[in-house]
Structures are given as structure tokens and as C-alpha cells.
Enzyme design. Structure first.
Site, PDB file in Angstrom:
ATOM      1  N   GLY A 232     -50.963 -56.075  96.519  1.00 39.78           N
ATOM      2  CA  GLY A 232     -49.670 -56.356  95.913  1.00 39.78           C
ATOM      3  C   GLY A 232     -48.610 -55.379  96.360  1.00 39.78           C
ATOM      4  CB  ALA A 233     -45.637 -55.290  97.750  1.00 40.59           C
ATOM      5  N   GLY A 234     -44.458 -53.916  95.116  1.00 39.39           N
ATOM      6  CA  GLY A 234     -43.417 -53.896  94.107  1.00 39.39           C
ATOM      7  C   GLY A 234     -42.274 -53.015  94.550  1.00 39.39           C
ATOM      8  N   GLY A 235     -41.419 -52.676  93.593  1.00 42.31           N
ATOM      9  CA  GLY A 235     -40.235 -51.907  93.926  1.00 42.31           C
ATOM     10  C   GLY A 235     -40.540 -50.517  94.430  1.00 42.31           C
ATOM     11  CG  MET A 236     -41.978 -47.575  92.049  1.00 41.37           C
ATOM     12  SD  MET A 236     -42.951 -46.673  90.827  1.00 41.37           S
ATOM     13  CE  MET A 236     -43.113 -45.086  91.659  1.00 41.37           C
ATOM     14  N   GLY A 237     -43.458 -49.551  96.044  1.00 44.36           N
ATOM     15  CA  GLY A 237     -44.264 -49.501  97.253  1.00 44.36           C
ATOM     16  C   GLY A 237     -45.337 -50.559  97.237  1.00 44.36           C
TER      17      GLY A 237
ATOM     18  CB  VAL B   2     -51.262 -51.708  94.890  1.00 43.02           C
ATOM     19  CG1 VAL B   2     -52.617 -51.260  94.356  1.00 43.02           C
ATOM     20  CG2 VAL B   2     -50.153 -51.226  93.970  1.00 43.02           C
TER      21      VAL B   2
ATOM     22  CE  LYS C 147     -50.858 -48.005  90.499  1.00 45.16           C
ATOM     23  NZ  LYS C 147     -50.141 -47.833  89.220  1.00 45.16           N
TER      24      LYS C 147
ATOM     25  CG  ASP D 184     -43.376 -50.932  80.304  1.00 47.92           C
ATOM     26  OD1 ASP D 184     -42.849 -51.772  79.543  1.00 47.92           O
ATOM     27  OD2 ASP D 184     -43.427 -51.074  81.535  1.00 47.92           O
TER      28      ASP D 184
END
Length: 338
Positions: free
Chosen positions: A30-35, A37, A51, A145
């Protein structure tokens, strides 16, 4: 933030590293705003969710601090219900953080696919999550969260993940009303209003998580974040579909006033005590033997079958990529989040 679920594994791209620290990277989960995985495997064949922070030029200025904070929290809080931290390379050219890899489904995904949990399963889920929150708070931290996508169901039970915005319990404040970094509908009213957020904020989020698990509905609805936040502060939650026997504890968790919410240990006690009374009381009164406790949904039924499929797919991915002679021992656990 993106929550990654297995067994979906994308091949490494040209700009992905082949290795981070002791981990050979097998693919992108997966990928997100921070980088990104990655699914990593060490020399002994043990898996990890690795990560990696984005390249410096692509980072938001706050990303390195949040990444470091998550690594610090992961080292300071350990125990059942939390993915173990396995290592990090915060000073490396490409900072990384490795934790247990959890083959499973987020609570969001599980409810979407298999429907709301039964009352008994919600009680077991809530008791375990409450116990995990108690451990987090005992370490002097607040998660801030907790939400269905940060709860991962595995064959071994639920895990709480993603400590990216966790903070020490003392002196917790936000930058202003409406600026809470947590997810609208799960952030407590005081968090939405920019006030001090302590452990009771996590209890509010737990109540919202249990309402979703039991009723399949978001207790403060969806739509524009500002509208959800307004309802969180000023309106009562929508608890349609929540079994009547659970309304008391869920409503207590969702109290607007943080001083009126129970502590996690009290939430666990109420869920366990009420479950025991419902199961054992009538049988004892009639002099009949007690029924054997049922297995929770993550241990039996369609959800358990899917979780086993996820774990088997991870094993196949590691087995097919491992070099000859690599031991078969693995450290496996659920989904990674960002």
C-alpha cells in the site's frame, strides 16, 4: 491515511528500494501520504510490514516528526492487541519502521463485507480493545485516532494500529476548533473543539467503534467533515441497530462530557459482566450445565475463513520469494496503516 489489507501485493516499482535495513522487500502492500508500506522478509524468513517515508522533496514538513513519533510510541507500548515493533532506521537515507505484519481485515472492511457483528462478538471485541487502550494509557499515551480502519481483525483477535498522531497524555492540546487530526465522527467533542484531549477521548472513539461494529452505521453520520463534527458536538449519536443490551455501555462511552465517560477497565468489566450474566444466569438458576463459550467471528464462520485465506496468501508470497534453504519460521500478524 491508507490502510493496507492483504493478500494484495503489488510488484516493486523502479524507484522502490530492494532492501531496507535487514529486510528484503517482496512487494508493495500500500501507499499513502507519508510513503509506502512493503512486505519485507529478513534472513530468517520472518515477515514484517516495513513503512518507508517518502523522498525528502515529496514530504509534507510535518511528516518526519510524525514518523519519528510513531516509532517512539511503537517502542514504548507493547502487549497483546498491538503489533510489535521490530526495528527502524530513522537515520537512514530512506527512513523506515518495521512492525509485525498482520494478515487480516480492518473492522471497516469486515463489517462492509460480512455485516455487523453479533452482540457477543461486539462484547468480545470491545473488551479486548478496552484492555488494549488501558495498556496504552498506562504507558502515559493517548492514541487519538481509534476508528474502525485502525482496528485489524486477525485469527488471533483484534489489533489497534497506527500511532502516528498519538501523544503523551499530559498537556494535550490541538491548534484550534475544527482542526483535530483524528477522523470526524470518532474524534471526541473536546478534540473537535481544540481542547485538551486525554484518555477519555479514546473511550469516546471506542464507543463510536462499537456502535459501528454492532449497527453497521456511523454514529454521527457521514458527509462533509464540518457537518459530522457539528453533530458530534451538538447532537446525540445514531445508535440504530445497536442491540438494546449494549446501549448502556456504548452511550456511556459517547457522553459529551469527558468526565462522565467510563475508564477502559470499567468498559471491559461491564462488557464481560453483562455477557456472563446473559450466558450463565438462566442456566445456573435452572440447575443446567452452562453452554460452552462460542468462538468469536474471527475464529469461526465466513470471516474466519477469509482471515485464514489472507494468512495463507502471505505465506505463499513469502514461500515463493524466499531463496532455497530459508527457514520457514515467520513473524506474521495483520494489516499496515498509514
Amino acid at each position: 491515511m491508507v490502510v493496507i489489507e492483504n493478500p494484495f501485493l503489488a510488484p516493486l516499482a523502479g524507484d522502490d528500494p530492494a532492501r531496507l535495513g535487514p529486510y528484503r522487500l517482496l512487494g508493495v502492500v500500500g501507499a499513502g501520504g507519508m510513503g509506502k508500506v512493503y512486505l519485507g522478509v529478513d534472513a530468517e524468513g520472518r515477515t514484517a510490514a516495513v513503512k518507508a517515508l517518502r523522498a525528502t522533496g515529496d514530504q509534507d514538513p510535518g511528516m518526519p516528526a510524525r514518523f519519528r513519533r510513531e516509532a517512539e510510541v511503537a517502542r514504548s507500548v507493547r502487549g497483546p492487541g498491538m503489533a510489535a515493533a521490530l526495528g527502524h532506521g530513522l537515520g537512514d537515507q530512506r527512513p523506515w519502521l518495521a512492525s509485525e505484519f498482520l494478515p487480516g481485515l480492518t473492522l471497516t472492511r469486515a463489517v462492509d463485507r460480512f455485516g455487523p457483528l453479533t452482540e457477543a462478538d461486539v462484547r468480545e471485541l470491545g473488551a479486548r480493545l478496552a484492555r488494549t487502550l488501558a495498556r496504552i494509557h498506562a504507558a502515559g499515551l493517548v492514541h487519538r485516532d481509534l476508528k474502525p480502519s485502525n482496528v485489524v481483525l486477525t485469527r488471533g483477535g483484534p489489533y489497534v494500529i497506527d500511532f502516528g498522531i498519538a501523544r503523551p497524555e499530559h498537556g494535550m492540546t490541538l491548534t484550534g476548533a475544527g482542526s483535530a487530526p483524528a477522523t470526524p465522527g470518532f474524534a471526541a467533542p473536546e478534540q473537535v473543539l481544540g481542547r485538551r484531549t486525554g484518555p477519555s477521548g479514546d473511550v469516546f472513539a471506542l464507543g463510536a467503534v462499537l456502535a459501528f461494529a454492532a449497527g453497521g452505521r456511523l454514529p454521527f453520520g457521514d458527509g462533509h467533515p464540518a457537518a459530522v463534527q457539528f453533530r458530534t458536538v451538538h447532537e446525540e449519536p445514531d445508535l440504530e441497530g445497536v442491540p438494546s443490551a449494549l446501549l448502556g455501555v456504548v452511550t456511556a462511552c459517547l457522553a459529551k462530557d469527558p468526565a462522565e465517560r467510563p475508564e477502559p477497565h470499567e468498559v471491559e468489566r461491564r462488557l464481560r459482566a453483562e455477557e456472563g450474566a446473559a450466558r450463565g444466569g438462566p442456566w445456573r438458576a435452572a440447575g443446567l450445565p452452562r453452554l460452552r463459550p462460542r468462538r468469536p467471528a474471527w475464529r469461526s464462520g465466513p470471516l474466519a475463513v477469509e482471515l485464514a485465506r489472507c494468512a495463507a496468501a502471505v505465506d505463499r508470497a513469502v514461500g515463493s520469494a524466499a531463496p532455497e534453504g530459508t527457514p520457514a519460521r515467520r513473524r506474521v500478524s495483520a494489516a499496515a496503516a498509514w
